[in-house]
Design a protein around this motif. Structure first.
Motif, PDB file in Angstrom:
ATOM      1  N   UNK A   1      44.413  -1.062  17.638  1.00 39.99           N
ATOM      2  CA  UNK A   1      44.317   0.277  18.275  1.00 39.99           C
ATOM      3  C   UNK A   1      43.217   0.068  19.679  1.00 39.99           C
ATOM      4  N   UNK A   2      42.384  -0.614  19.720  1.00 41.44           N
ATOM      5  CA  UNK A   2      41.412  -0.949  20.759  1.00 41.44           C
ATOM      6  C   UNK A   2      42.278  -1.660  22.004  1.00 41.44           C
ATOM      7  N   UNK A   3      43.045  -2.485  21.444  1.00 44.15           N
ATOM      8  CA  UNK A   3      43.938  -3.526  22.381  1.00 44.15           C
ATOM      9  C   UNK A   3      44.788  -2.401  23.036  1.00 44.15           C
ATOM     10  N   UNK A   4      45.625  -1.840  22.402  1.00 42.46           N
ATOM     11  CA  UNK A   4      46.587  -0.673  23.008  1.00 42.46           C
ATOM     12  C   UNK A   4      46.026  -0.005  23.949  1.00 42.46           C
ATOM     13  N   UNK A   5      44.777   0.857  23.517  1.00 40.27           N
ATOM     14  CA  UNK A   5      44.077   1.686  24.322  1.00 40.27           C
ATOM     15  C   UNK A   5      43.634   0.733  25.540  1.00 40.27           C
ATOM     16  N   UNK A   6      43.038  -0.063  25.232  1.00 41.91           N
ATOM     17  CA  UNK A   6      42.475  -0.849  26.619  1.00 41.91           C
ATOM     18  C   UNK A   6      43.555  -0.996  27.480  1.00 41.91           C
ATOM     19  N   UNK A   7      44.789  -1.412  27.194  1.00 42.60           N
ATOM     20  CA  UNK A   7      45.940  -1.651  28.022  1.00 42.60           C
ATOM     21  C   UNK A   7      46.042  -0.301  28.725  1.00 42.60           C
ATOM     22  N   UNK A   8      46.268   0.683  27.715  1.00 40.24           N
ATOM     23  CA  UNK A   8      46.529   2.092  28.521  1.00 40.24           C
ATOM     24  C   UNK A   8      45.478   2.520  29.492  1.00 40.24           C
ATOM     25  N   UNK A   9      44.419   2.309  29.074  1.00 42.94           N
ATOM     26  CA  UNK A   9      43.158   3.091  30.044  1.00 42.94           C
ATOM     27  C   UNK A   9      42.689   2.004  30.945  1.00 42.94           C
ATOM     28  N   UNK A  10      43.354   1.062  30.911  1.00 43.10           N
ATOM     29  CA  UNK A  10      42.752  -0.181  31.992  1.00 43.10           C
ATOM     30  C   UNK A  10      41.797   0.266  33.102  1.00 43.10           C
ATOM     31  N   UNK A  11      42.655   1.184  33.833  1.00 44.52           N
ATOM     32  CA  UNK A  11      42.031   1.432  35.383  1.00 44.52           C
ATOM     33  C   UNK A  11      40.606   1.918  35.426  1.00 44.52           C
ATOM     34  N   UNK A  12      40.216   2.965  34.722  1.00 43.89           N
ATOM     35  CA  UNK A  12      38.951   3.859  35.058  1.00 43.89           C
ATOM     36  C   UNK A  12      37.675   3.066  34.235  1.00 43.89           C
ATOM     37  N   UNK A  13      37.973   3.194  32.997  1.00 45.01           N
ATOM     38  CA  UNK A  13      36.734   3.015  32.283  1.00 45.01           C
ATOM     39  C   UNK A  13      36.288   1.606  32.145  1.00 45.01           C
ATOM     40  N   UNK A  14      37.386   0.850  32.198  1.00 42.97           N
ATOM     41  CA  UNK A  14      37.183  -0.690  32.065  1.00 42.97           C
ATOM     42  C   UNK A  14      36.489  -1.222  33.247  1.00 42.97           C
ATOM     43  N   UNK A  15      36.882  -0.674  34.556  1.00 42.20           N
ATOM     44  CA  UNK A  15      36.285  -1.003  35.788  1.00 42.20           C
ATOM     45  C   UNK A  15      34.643  -0.738  36.009  1.00 42.20           C
ATOM     46  N   UNK A  16      34.719   0.655  35.497  1.00 36.90           N
ATOM     47  CA  UNK A  16      33.450   1.353  35.513  1.00 36.90           C
ATOM     48  C   UNK A  16      32.386   0.412  34.487  1.00 36.90           C
ATOM     49  N   UNK A  17      32.883  -0.366  33.559  1.00 36.08           N
ATOM     50  CA  UNK A  17      32.069  -1.156  32.858  1.00 36.08           C
ATOM     51  C   UNK A  17      31.117  -0.398  31.861  1.00 36.08           C
ATOM     52  N   UNK A  18      31.501   1.066  31.660  1.00 34.75           N
ATOM     53  CA  UNK A  18      30.519   1.596  30.824  1.00 34.75           C
ATOM     54  C   UNK A  18      31.367   2.353  29.486  1.00 34.75           C
ATOM     55  N   UNK A  19      30.896   2.176  28.714  1.00 34.48           N
ATOM     56  CA  UNK A  19      31.841   2.728  27.189  1.00 34.48           C
ATOM     57  C   UNK A  19      31.738   4.149  27.490  1.00 34.48           C
ATOM     58  N   UNK A  20      32.745   4.865  26.945  1.00 39.34           N
ATOM     59  CA  UNK A  20      32.893   6.251  27.245  1.00 39.34           C
ATOM     60  C   UNK A  20      31.887   6.841  26.437  1.00 39.34           C
ATOM     61  N   UNK A  21      31.613   8.213  26.451  1.00 38.64           N
ATOM     62  CA  UNK A  21      30.663   8.990  25.934  1.00 38.64           C
ATOM     63  C   UNK A  21      31.052   9.231  24.478  1.00 38.64           C
ATOM     64  N   UNK A  22      29.959   9.509  23.688  1.00 36.24           N
ATOM     65  CA  UNK A  22      30.035   9.865  22.160  1.00 36.24           C
ATOM     66  C   UNK A  22      30.814  11.088  22.267  1.00 36.24           C
ATOM     67  N   UNK A  23      31.947  11.323  21.349  1.00 39.02           N
ATOM     68  CA  UNK A  23      32.692  12.323  20.884  1.00 39.02           C
ATOM     69  C   UNK A  23      31.698  13.508  20.489  1.00 39.02           C
ATOM     70  N   UNK A  24      31.832  14.660  20.865  1.00 35.51           N
ATOM     71  CA  UNK A  24      30.969  15.905  20.662  1.00 35.51           C
ATOM     72  C   UNK A  24      30.326  16.002  19.172  1.00 35.51           C
ATOM     73  N   UNK A  25      31.509  15.804  18.311  1.00 35.12           N
ATOM     74  CA  UNK A  25      31.124  16.015  16.989  1.00 35.12           C
ATOM     75  C   UNK A  25      30.083  14.919  16.310  1.00 35.12           C
ATOM     76  N   UNK A  26      30.025  13.900  16.942  1.00 34.69           N
ATOM     77  CA  UNK A  26      29.078  12.633  16.657  1.00 34.69           C
ATOM     78  C   UNK A  26      27.878  12.940  17.427  1.00 34.69           C
TER      79      UNK A  26
END
Lengths: 121, 199
Positions: B91-116
């Motif tokens: 899943x991570x591999x597929x998502x990484x390919x899909x979302x490659x541009x912004x989050x990967x380039x920013x070098x930061x993990x996305x924020x925690x989901x609200x429920x978490x």
């Protein structure tokens, strides 16, 4: 010293404990899982079905001896041209003369002198 | 597993019945183990819908293949975690390919989901710990998540991660060391944080 050791086991265990309070809708999830589990196995998709069909056709041909005939040495030899006929065709070697590719200028020989009349040396 | 009530039958009995297609046994196994598999997936994916999808997919596969489970080789929970880990990686591999541009380039993990975030706050925890966890390289994050969210021993971890117990232990140690460096760099007061965590 706490600064250097942090986060320790307690911090990470507390995080795990916090996640255990996360609401998990198991009933809704079970409804989906149950539906997928009890659903009859999905039919083959077309690429898989096509592969299976091709394999079946190939096996059937192999069984009937058609494929084996193509693989027979005598059959292959019958199709292949005779070696001499293939290599020594009438036009073989009869092409235009290629110019020398050495870049050395062609040597011009001096004309052969006319033979002297008898009695002269 | 403290998520489910005491089972009227043993897990072994559920497994045996489940392998024969008994729906009640399947439901019992699901309700007993699903929350742990879901938490593990959430720790690895940091996304609620993805974690739900992976956890459910894990159970569909496990229930269809119960006959293949060998209790001599591992505990059922370890087997489930192994399936979930593999699916999370995909899943991570597929998502990484899909979302490659912004989050990967920013070098930061996305924020925690609200429920978490809400669950952490209820326990007086800062979401920074969660975000620091998500910033770890994959092998170290897997090790820390399996160890703490999966509550596994090193030997069980070794089975789930496909390495030996020493390697699993060393990955956890390295992961925690990275978390420390993350907070030192961020200037977080560890002593105060620890007091909040253990309050």
């Amino acid at each position: 010293m706490t600064q250097a050791r942090w986060p320790d086991d307690r911090a990470l265990q507390a995080m795990a404990a916090a996640l255990r309070t996360l609401p998990v809708d198991t009933d809704r999830a079970w409804a989906r899982v149950r539906a997928a589990w009890t659903r009859p196995a999905a039919r083959l998709r077309w690429p898989a079905a096509a592969s299976v069909s091709l394999a079946a056709v190939f096996l059937a041909l192999a069984q009937s001896g058609v494929v084996r005939a193509f693989a027979q040495p005598t059959f292959a030899a019958g199709l292949a041209p005779a070696p001499r006929a293939a290599v020594l065709t009438p036009s073989f070697g009869g092409g235009p003369t290629r110019p020398a590719a050495t870049g050395v200028p062609e040597r011009v020989l001096a004309p052969t002198p006319a033979p002297l009349p008898p009695g002269r040396s | 597993m403290d998520d489910a009530a005491d089972p009227p039958l043993s897990v072994e009995a559920w497994l045996e019945r489940g392998a024969r297609g008994d729906e009640r046994a399947g439901a019992a196994l699901f309700h007993h183990f699903y929350p742990a598999v879901f938490r593990l997936s959430l720790g690895l994916l940091n996304d609620l819908p993805d974690a739900e999808e992976v956890a459910q997919d894990t159970f569909v596969y496990a229930l269809r293949n119960l006959a293949r489970f060998d209790p001599q080789r591992s505990a059922f929970r370890t087997w489930l975690f192994t399936i979930a880990l593999s699916r999370c990686r995909n899943k991570r591999r597929r998502k990484w390919l899909e979302q490659l541009p912004l989050e990967a380039l920013a070098g930061r993990p996305p924020g925690a989901p609200r429920a978490v975030e809400a669950a952490l706050e209820r326990r007086g925890l800062r979401r920074q710990l969660w975000e620091a966890l998500q910033s770890l390289p994959e092998p170290l994050r897997e090790a820390v998540v399996v160890r703490y969210l999966g509550e596994m021993r090193y030997r069980e971890m070794a089975d789930a991660l496909g390495c030996n117990a020493k390697t699993a232990e060393s990955r956890v140690r390295l992961g925690v060391e990275r978390l420390r460096r993350y907070f030192e760099t961020a200037g977080v007061d560890g002593e105060q944080f620890l007091a909040e965590v253990t309050a």
